[in-house]
Enzyme design. Sequence first.
Site, PDB file in Angstrom:
ATOM      1  N   ASN A 136      -6.071  -3.298   1.930  1.00 35.42           N
ATOM      2  CA  ASN A 136      -6.048  -4.788   1.701  1.00 35.42           C
ATOM      3  C   ASN A 136      -7.376  -5.421   2.122  1.00 35.42           C
ATOM      4  O   ASN A 136      -8.333  -4.796   2.448  1.00 35.42           O
ATOM      5  CB  ASN A 136      -5.140  -4.987   3.356  1.00 35.42           C
ATOM      6  CG  ASN A 136      -3.786  -4.909   3.038  1.00 35.42           C
ATOM      7  OD1 ASN A 136      -3.077  -4.652   2.105  1.00 35.42           O
ATOM      8  ND2 ASN A 136      -3.094  -4.654   4.309  1.00 35.42           N
ATOM      9  N   ARG A 143       0.917  -1.039   0.090  1.00 37.11           N
ATOM     10  CA  ARG A 143       0.164  -0.079  -0.170  1.00 37.11           C
ATOM     11  C   ARG A 143       0.862   1.244   0.001  1.00 37.11           C
ATOM     12  O   ARG A 143       0.519   2.023  -0.750  1.00 37.11           O
ATOM     13  CB  ARG A 143      -0.970  -0.113   1.041  1.00 37.11           C
ATOM     14  CG  ARG A 143      -2.093  -1.144   1.019  1.00 37.11           C
ATOM     15  CD  ARG A 143      -3.013  -1.107   2.208  1.00 37.11           C
ATOM     16  NE  ARG A 143      -2.144  -1.601   3.447  1.00 37.11           N
ATOM     17  CZ  ARG A 143      -2.526  -1.259   4.583  1.00 37.11           C
ATOM     18  NH1 ARG A 143      -3.729  -1.173   4.835  1.00 37.11           N
ATOM     19  NH2 ARG A 143      -1.695  -1.679   5.548  1.00 37.11           N
TER      20      ARG A 143
END
Length: 96
Positions: free
Chosen positions: A43, A25
Amino acid sequence: MFLKGKSLVRKHIRFYGEVQAVGFRYQAQTAARHYGATGWVRNEYDGSVTMEIQGTEQQINDVVAEIDSDRYIRIERMETKRIDPVLDERGFRVRY
């Protein structure tokens, strides 16, 4: 929609492989900001990562290539679909 003479696209991408707990990320956010793409990344509970990214085809390809070049991230497969652009979106963020 156009971005400086180039077509603006948005893609919904699901990444599978070693993509959680490896900085995915953060890498996505850093790359998107570097290339001027907008959108978000998060996620998923099944161990995958979902991203919606908007920009030119080249910007999106550059972001994905930079993520994939990270030595800790291993993308085994991606599911990609083109979706409608989001007007007036600014920035790229991590969703929790």
